[in-house]
Design a protein around this motif. Structure first.
Motif, short mmCIF file in Angstrom:
data_model
loop_
_atom_site.label_atom_id
_atom_site.label_comp_id
_atom_site.label_asym_id
_atom_site.label_seq_id
_atom_site.Cartn_x
_atom_site.Cartn_y
_atom_site.Cartn_z
N VAL A 273 -63.69 127.24 -7.01
CA VAL A 273 -64.61 126.22 -7.52
C VAL A 273 -64.16 125.56 -8.82
O VAL A 273 -64.46 124.39 -9.05
N ASN A 274 -63.45 126.25 -9.69
CA ASN A 274 -63.09 125.73 -11.00
C ASN A 274 -61.58 125.51 -11.12
O ASN A 274 -60.80 126.12 -10.38
N PRO A 275 -61.15 124.70 -12.09
CA PRO A 275 -59.72 124.59 -12.38
C PRO A 275 -59.17 125.92 -12.88
O PRO A 275 -59.93 126.81 -13.29
N CYS A 276 -57.86 126.05 -12.88
CA CYS A 276 -57.21 127.25 -13.40
C CYS A 276 -57.47 127.37 -14.90
O CYS A 276 -57.72 126.38 -15.58
N GLY A 277 -57.36 128.57 -15.39
CA GLY A 277 -57.50 128.82 -16.82
C GLY A 277 -56.58 129.93 -17.25
O GLY A 277 -55.78 130.45 -16.46
N ALA A 278 -56.68 130.33 -18.48
CA ALA A 278 -55.81 131.37 -19.03
C ALA A 278 -56.06 132.73 -18.38
O ALA A 278 -55.14 133.53 -18.27
N LYS A 279 -57.28 132.97 -17.94
CA LYS A 279 -57.62 134.24 -17.30
C LYS A 279 -57.82 134.01 -15.80
O LYS A 279 -58.34 132.97 -15.39
N PRO A 280 -57.47 134.99 -14.97
CA PRO A 280 -57.61 134.83 -13.52
C PRO A 280 -59.02 134.45 -13.07
O PRO A 280 -59.18 133.63 -12.16
N ASP A 281 -60.05 134.99 -13.72
CA ASP A 281 -61.43 134.70 -13.31
C ASP A 281 -61.90 133.30 -13.69
O ASP A 281 -62.96 132.86 -13.23
N ASP A 282 -61.13 132.58 -14.52
CA ASP A 282 -61.53 131.23 -14.93
C ASP A 282 -61.68 130.28 -13.74
O ASP A 282 -62.46 129.34 -13.79
N ALA A 283 -60.96 130.52 -12.66
CA ALA A 283 -61.04 129.65 -11.48
C ALA A 283 -62.33 129.85 -10.70
O ALA A 283 -62.63 129.08 -9.79
N GLY A 284 -63.10 130.84 -11.06
CA GLY A 284 -64.39 131.05 -10.41
C GLY A 284 -64.27 131.62 -9.01
O GLY A 284 -63.24 132.14 -8.61
N ALA A 285 -65.34 131.49 -8.27
CA ALA A 285 -65.43 132.03 -6.91
C ALA A 285 -64.73 131.13 -5.90
O ALA A 285 -64.34 130.01 -6.22
N HIS A 286 -64.61 131.63 -4.67
CA HIS A 286 -64.08 130.80 -3.58
C HIS A 286 -64.99 129.59 -3.38
O HIS A 286 -66.22 129.70 -3.42
N PHE A 287 -64.38 128.44 -3.14
CA PHE A 287 -65.14 127.24 -2.80
C PHE A 287 -65.68 127.44 -1.39
O PHE A 287 -64.95 127.78 -0.47
N GLN A 288 -66.97 127.21 -1.22
CA GLN A 288 -67.60 127.36 0.09
C GLN A 288 -68.29 126.06 0.48
O GLN A 288 -68.94 125.43 -0.36
N ALA B 265 -72.97 127.59 0.59
CA ALA B 265 -73.01 128.81 -0.21
C ALA B 265 -73.57 129.98 0.59
O ALA B 265 -74.47 129.82 1.40
N GLY B 266 -72.95 131.15 0.37
CA GLY B 266 -73.55 132.35 0.90
C GLY B 266 -72.74 133.21 1.83
O GLY B 266 -73.04 134.38 1.95
N HIS B 267 -71.73 132.69 2.49
CA HIS B 267 -70.97 133.58 3.36
C HIS B 267 -69.48 133.27 3.31
O HIS B 267 -69.07 132.13 3.33
N ALA B 268 -68.70 134.34 3.22
CA ALA B 268 -67.25 134.23 3.12
C ALA B 268 -66.63 134.46 4.50
O ALA B 268 -66.62 135.57 5.01
N ASP B 269 -66.16 133.38 5.09
CA ASP B 269 -65.40 133.47 6.34
C ASP B 269 -64.51 132.24 6.46
O ASP B 269 -64.66 131.27 5.71
N ALA B 270 -63.58 132.29 7.38
CA ALA B 270 -62.59 131.22 7.51
C ALA B 270 -63.20 129.89 7.95
O ALA B 270 -62.58 128.85 7.77
N ALA B 271 -64.39 129.90 8.52
CA ALA B 271 -65.04 128.65 8.91
C ALA B 271 -65.76 127.98 7.73
O ALA B 271 -65.91 126.77 7.71
N ASN B 272 -66.18 128.76 6.73
CA ASN B 272 -66.95 128.24 5.61
C ASN B 272 -66.12 128.06 4.34
O ASN B 272 -66.54 127.39 3.41
N GLU B 273 -64.94 128.67 4.29
CA GLU B 273 -64.03 128.56 3.16
C GLU B 273 -62.67 128.05 3.66
O GLU B 273 -62.45 127.98 4.86
N VAL B 274 -61.79 127.72 2.73
CA VAL B 274 -60.42 127.35 3.09
C VAL B 274 -59.52 128.53 2.76
O VAL B 274 -59.39 128.91 1.59
N TRP B 275 -58.92 129.12 3.79
CA TRP B 275 -57.99 130.23 3.64
C TRP B 275 -56.60 129.73 3.98
O TRP B 275 -56.34 129.28 5.09
N LEU B 276 -55.69 129.81 3.02
CA LEU B 276 -54.31 129.34 3.18
C LEU B 276 -53.34 130.50 3.02
O LEU B 276 -52.44 130.46 2.19
N ASP B 277 -53.50 131.54 3.79
CA ASP B 277 -52.58 132.67 3.70
C ASP B 277 -51.17 132.19 4.04
O ASP B 277 -50.96 131.38 4.93
N VAL B 278 -50.20 132.69 3.29
CA VAL B 278 -48.81 132.23 3.43
C VAL B 278 -47.88 133.43 3.44
O VAL B 278 -48.08 134.40 2.71
#
Length: 173
Positions: free
Chosen positions: A91-106, A109-122
């Motif tokens: 949800v947020n831009p990068c920052g000095a600390k890993p948590d600065d980027a915030g949660a996964h963009f959904q 809101a409310g459920h974490a899965d490949a249909a509701n989020e963007v997963w770019l495993d490489v």
């Protein structure tokens, strides 16, 4: 000949753009991009774990969202060879600390899965290069866009977790 990751994404994105204007919609059309060589300072491309994203590693990303469709692409170079990483829009831009980027963009809101989020495993090749693309059947809600793509230490599990944050690429218009 090796093409830098950012140039490769720009070439692909430039060749695939449609000349038709998107139709009006509550979701609108948005194009985001970002990239660079990972560094410990700054916010364009930040490294949090230099063992998993060593000196010289870089990434580039594009995200194109229009009514009913979002296509996200990530290209990495210089990561560890033959290794799988998870990556997600955050949800947020990068920052000095890993948590600065915030949660996964959904999308909703409310459920974490490949249909509701963007997963770019490489998975990287023997040279540490890899690419991933994800297509979603939804566009960004009006006024809402992700701020970054975060690369995680492991591929994404079914519950949406992917381990510690390794690096981050800030997205901008």
């Amino acid at each position: 000949m090796r093409i830098p990751a950012l140039l490769a994404v720009l070439l692909v994105a430039g060749c695939s753009q449609s000349t038709a204007a998107p139709s009006p919609s509550p979701e609108g059309a948005v194009r985001l991009s970002g990239g660079g060589q990972f560094a410990t300072k700054g916010t364009a491309a930040v490294v949090y774990d230099s063992k998993l994203a060593p000196e010289g590693a870089q990434a580039s990303a594009t995200v194109e969202s229009s009514p009913g469709r979002t296509v996200s692409s990530l290209v990495v170079e210089g990561l560890l060879a033959k290794r799988a990483y998870g990556a997600h829009l955050h949800v947020n831009p990068c920052g000095a600390k890993p948590d600065d980027a915030g949660a996964h963009f959904q999308h909703q809101a409310g459920h974490a899965d490949a249909a509701n989020e963007v997963w770019l495993d490489v998975k990287t090749d023997e040279a540490g290069m890899g690419r991933a693309t994800a297509t979603q059947a939804w566009g960004f809600p009006v006024g809402t866009v992700p701020g970054s793509i975060v690369i995680h230490a492991q591929p994404t599990k079914a519950d949406g977790t992917a381990g510690p944050r390794v690096a981050c690429v800030t997205l901008s218009r």
